[in-house]
Motif scaffolding. Sequence first.
Motif: not given
Length: 260
Positions: A94-114
């Motif tokens: 996604f490059g450097l964009s707002v959506w990238t930072f949002v999805t990366v935060a979501a990915v980190y949450a998914l890693i933790i909860l998994s």
Amino acid sequence: MDTLILCFAGIFGLLFGSFLNVCIYRIPRDKSIVWPPSSCPGCNARIKWYDNIPVLSYLWLRGKCRSCKQPISLQYPVVELLTGALTVLFVWRFGLSVWTFVTVAAVYALIILSVIDLELMIIPDRFSLGLIVLGLAFAWANPNFSGVWWQKELSSLLGAGVGLFGVLAIALIGTWMFKKEAMGGGDVKLMGGVGAFIGWEGVITTVVFASFFGLVYALFLMIFKGKKGGDAIPFGPFLSLGALINLLWLIKPAMLVIEI
């Protein structure tokens, strides 16, 4: 994508992966994630900064605590490497964009909860509900939805609703059919968060992917670990894996039918 940017993304992911390990250990135990500093769970010795370098310190210490020589769980370098790799992958996608930072935060949450779900068979609500809030708050930047901002907001809201109530319906039907809990409440709320990011169509394919991967895992446990078919397995990691696929490249149900 500039190679230097991807390198920085990888380093950031590795460093943040170390923090994710702190969250994984402390959050389900109701401990602060900021204080006290990290220590060995075996001997309580304070971990020095040079023994807390992602992956490298694990290799240097040969997987053992410097003080008591107790083995360090392989989970720590695996989470760090996974976080670094996924950070690079999403920045590349996604490059450097707002959506990238949002999805990366979501990915980190998914890693933790998994990882928490794998270890303790629970999914803390703060992550599932946090994903719902995050997905709705940044729906305007979501490339998975079309239209003006309010149309994207409705698409995100619909996805969250289908994730929550659609998967709840599946869980209730499964419980009725098999006479035992088919899916936990944490899984249902998690799919509400996933739906807020990838919409109702993404919810469907995420459940399909998760069911397939979960079945493969269950068969592996039955064949090689002697587990019984009725034994419960954590479903959160497989829902997260399906969600990651859709976060990278949204796959709609029609695309699965065409492939089949």
